[in-house]
Design a protein around this motif. Structure first.
Motif, short mmCIF file in Angstrom:
data_model
loop_
_atom_site.label_atom_id
_atom_site.label_comp_id
_atom_site.label_asym_id
_atom_site.label_seq_id
_atom_site.Cartn_x
_atom_site.Cartn_y
_atom_site.Cartn_z
N ILE A 138 0.83 -1.21 0.00
CA ILE A 138 0.00 0.00 0.00
C ILE A 138 0.87 1.27 0.00
CG2 ILE A 138 -1.57 1.34 1.50
CD1 ILE A 138 -3.04 -0.83 -0.09
N ASP A 139 1.94 1.27 0.76
CA ASP A 139 2.83 2.45 0.80
C ASP A 139 3.46 2.74 -0.56
OD1 ASP A 139 2.31 3.03 3.37
OD2 ASP A 139 4.30 2.53 4.16
N ASP A 140 3.69 1.70 -1.35
CA ASP A 140 4.26 1.91 -2.68
C ASP A 140 3.23 2.58 -3.61
OD1 ASP A 140 6.66 0.86 -1.91
OD2 ASP A 140 6.21 -1.17 -2.61
N TYR A 141 1.97 2.12 -3.52
CA TYR A 141 0.94 2.81 -4.33
C TYR A 141 0.88 4.28 -3.93
CZ TYR A 141 -0.95 -1.68 -5.91
OH TYR A 141 -1.11 -2.91 -6.48
N LEU A 142 0.96 4.50 -2.63
CA LEU A 142 0.86 5.86 -2.12
C LEU A 142 1.98 6.73 -2.68
CD1 LEU A 142 -0.95 7.40 -0.23
CD2 LEU A 142 0.44 6.58 1.68
N ARG A 143 3.18 6.21 -2.66
CA ARG A 143 4.31 7.00 -3.17
C ARG A 143 4.13 7.27 -4.67
NH1 ARG A 143 10.75 5.55 -3.46
NH2 ARG A 143 11.29 7.43 -4.64
N LEU A 144 3.70 6.26 -5.42
CA LEU A 144 3.53 6.46 -6.87
C LEU A 144 2.40 7.45 -7.15
CD1 LEU A 144 3.99 2.79 -8.18
CD2 LEU A 144 5.67 4.64 -8.11
N ILE A 145 1.30 7.32 -6.42
CA ILE A 145 0.17 8.23 -6.66
C ILE A 145 0.59 9.67 -6.34
CG2 ILE A 145 -2.16 8.88 -5.91
CD1 ILE A 145 -2.65 5.82 -5.41
N ARG A 146 1.37 9.83 -5.29
CA ARG A 146 1.80 11.18 -4.90
C ARG A 146 2.60 11.85 -6.01
NH1 ARG A 146 6.21 12.60 -2.28
NH2 ARG A 146 6.62 10.50 -1.55
N LEU A 147 3.40 11.06 -6.74
CA LEU A 147 4.16 11.63 -7.86
C LEU A 147 3.22 12.24 -8.90
CD1 LEU A 147 6.54 8.59 -8.54
CD2 LEU A 147 7.19 10.74 -7.42
N PHE A 148 2.15 11.49 -9.18
CA PHE A 148 1.18 11.98 -10.17
C PHE A 148 0.46 13.23 -9.66
CE2 PHE A 148 1.78 7.70 -11.75
CZ PHE A 148 1.60 7.82 -13.12
N VAL A 149 0.13 13.23 -8.38
CA VAL A 149 -0.57 14.40 -7.82
C VAL A 149 0.34 15.62 -7.89
CG1 VAL A 149 -1.64 15.34 -5.71
CG2 VAL A 149 -2.07 12.96 -6.39
N ASP A 150 1.62 15.42 -7.62
CA ASP A 150 2.59 16.52 -7.75
C ASP A 150 2.55 17.12 -9.16
OD1 ASP A 150 3.46 15.94 -5.21
OD2 ASP A 150 5.33 14.95 -5.84
N LEU A 151 2.23 16.26 -10.13
CA LEU A 151 2.27 16.70 -11.53
C LEU A 151 0.92 17.19 -12.05
CD1 LEU A 151 4.60 13.85 -12.86
CD2 LEU A 151 5.18 16.28 -12.61
N GLY A 152 -0.06 17.29 -11.16
CA GLY A 152 -1.32 17.91 -11.57
C GLY A 152 -2.55 17.01 -11.58
N ILE A 153 -2.39 15.76 -11.17
CA ILE A 153 -3.58 14.90 -11.09
C ILE A 153 -4.50 15.43 -9.98
CG2 ILE A 153 -4.34 12.59 -10.29
CD1 ILE A 153 -3.40 12.53 -13.22
N THR A 154 -5.80 15.52 -10.30
CA THR A 154 -6.76 16.02 -9.30
C THR A 154 -7.78 14.97 -8.92
OG1 THR A 154 -8.15 16.88 -11.07
CG2 THR A 154 -6.57 18.42 -10.09
N LYS A 155 -7.85 13.90 -9.73
CA LYS A 155 -8.87 12.88 -9.48
C LYS A 155 -8.20 11.51 -9.47
CE LYS A 155 -12.95 11.05 -11.76
NZ LYS A 155 -13.87 11.24 -12.88
N VAL A 156 -8.43 10.75 -8.43
CA VAL A 156 -7.85 9.41 -8.34
C VAL A 156 -8.99 8.42 -8.15
CG1 VAL A 156 -6.37 7.86 -7.00
CG2 VAL A 156 -5.68 10.25 -7.35
N ARG A 157 -9.03 7.43 -9.03
CA ARG A 157 -10.03 6.37 -8.92
C ARG A 157 -9.31 5.06 -8.67
NH1 ARG A 157 -15.28 5.44 -10.15
NH2 ARG A 157 -15.58 7.54 -10.93
#
Ligand code: SAM
Length: 344
Positions: free
Chosen positions: A57-76
């Protein structure tokens, strides 16, 4: 958790996710497991189990955070079946602490078959989830269970839908994939269901993403036919699009009560407005459902790349997003993974 608190250090000056066709990407779909407790006949052969590993789970979190840093606003979050995943509530709790580049909370949603939703709806809401989309391909129990191949599934999902609504996981959407001669007799029933259960029903055209070989152009029930059939029994009024990237054509009923929508990737492809990118359960980026190649983001993370290096890899990868899919064209190649293994 230490990883989530780093989100406050997001580099707002870093570039945004865009592709070479000028599309801005702000919608990330993450598969958090390849396993599913249903064997829907149009999706899976019934024999094949999980094929790809899951990350911590922590790995998903780290990867998702990279995308959010780059402008992702919606996560499904999706799967497989995401409600099977241990640690889901923790993941949602942590995602709820992330902030978009403009300082807002993420739009957090889960796509589920709803089988385990009755007991999970309230905890999911309490963890910070905004919405769920429940997949249902029939509104009568025998047809439903013929599709899922799980006895008792219809009642379980109906209880799940009602629990999600009661928990405030709204607007609650129901996704229905139609196959001609198979469940297209459910169309009018779904229109009534939308009104009675106060849910938004979305009909989705069947795409060539199944494990077996079912897809033909003839099996797709197209937008026009769905609208005409419902209109005959319950007159419909079109609703205006809320934004340019909206994938569903939306309609309400003559009295304004209730909503249905049609997502028509086959007969009215919307690739030009696509704002999505996907991460598979084993941490690969897919820039299109129909991609022939995957990009091993997790492999780079495991090899020790820094967040900065990983973000620049994500940026480069998304630049190469495909212009469009080629469903129905001569030479169309099925993607290397089926829907259940990509994350629908
Ligand atoms: N288990 C979850 C669920 O049932 O919603 C998430 C994964 S499931 C693969 C996501 C969605 O993909 C479901 O609504 C399913 O009906 C849809 N789906 C599966 N195969 C499809 C296909 N070939 N074309 C269109 N939609 C498909």
């Amino acid at each position: 958790m230490a990883i989530a608190s780093l989100s406050t250090l997001a580099p707002v000056s870093s570039p945004r996710l865009t592709d070479s066709h000028g599309r801005v990407i702000h919608d990330l779909r993450v598969s958090i497991t390849d396993r599913c407790n249903y064997k829907c006949v149009y999706c899976r052969t019934g024999e094949v189990g999980p094929q790809y590993p899951e990350l911590a789970i922590d790995d998903y979190l780290r990867l998702i955070r990279l995308f959010v840093d780059l402008g992702i606003t919606k996560v499904r979050l999706t799967g497989g079946e995401p409600l099977l995943r241990r640690g889901l509530l923790n993941l949602i709790r942590e995602l709820a602490t992330l902030r978009t580049r403009s300082g807002e909370t993420l739009d957090l949603a889960v796509t589920t078959n709803g089988h385990l939703l009755e007991s999970l709806a309230e905890p999911l809401k309490a963890a910070g989830l905004n919405r769920v989309t429940v997949s249902m391909d029939a509104v009568d129990a025998p047809t439903f269970e013929r599709i899922t191949r799980v006895p008792g599934s219809f009642d379980a999902v109906l209880r799940g839908v009602r629990a999600a609504r009661a928990a405030g996981l709204t607007p609650l959407k129901i996704n229905c994939v139609l196959l001609r001669g198979f469940n297209d007799d459910q169309i009018e029933g779904f229109a009534r269901f939308a009104r009675e259960e106060e849910v938004v029903v979305r009909f989705i055209e069947f795409m060539p993403l199944e494990e077996g070989r079912l897809w033909t152009p003839e099996i797709v029930v197209g937008l026009r036919e769905i609208v005409d059939r419902i209109h005959r029994v319950l007159p419909l009024k079109p609703l205006p699009a809320r934004d340019a990237g909206e994938t569903a054509r939306r309609y309400t009923f003559a009295d304004g009560k209730g909503e249905i929508g049609i997502i028509a990737p086959v007969t009215q492809a919307f690739c030009g407005a696509c704002s999505r990118v996907r991460l598979t359960s084993d941490g690969k980026i897919r820039t299109c459902l129909f991609s022939q190649v995957e990009h091993d983001l997790y492999g780079r993370m495991r090899a020790g790349e820094s967040d900065e290096e990983l973000r620049s890899y994500v940026l480069r990868t998304v630049q190469g997003k495909e212009a469009r899919h080629h469903i129905g064209e001569p030479g169309f190649l099925k993607p290397s993974r089926s829907m259940v293994h990509i994350g629908g």
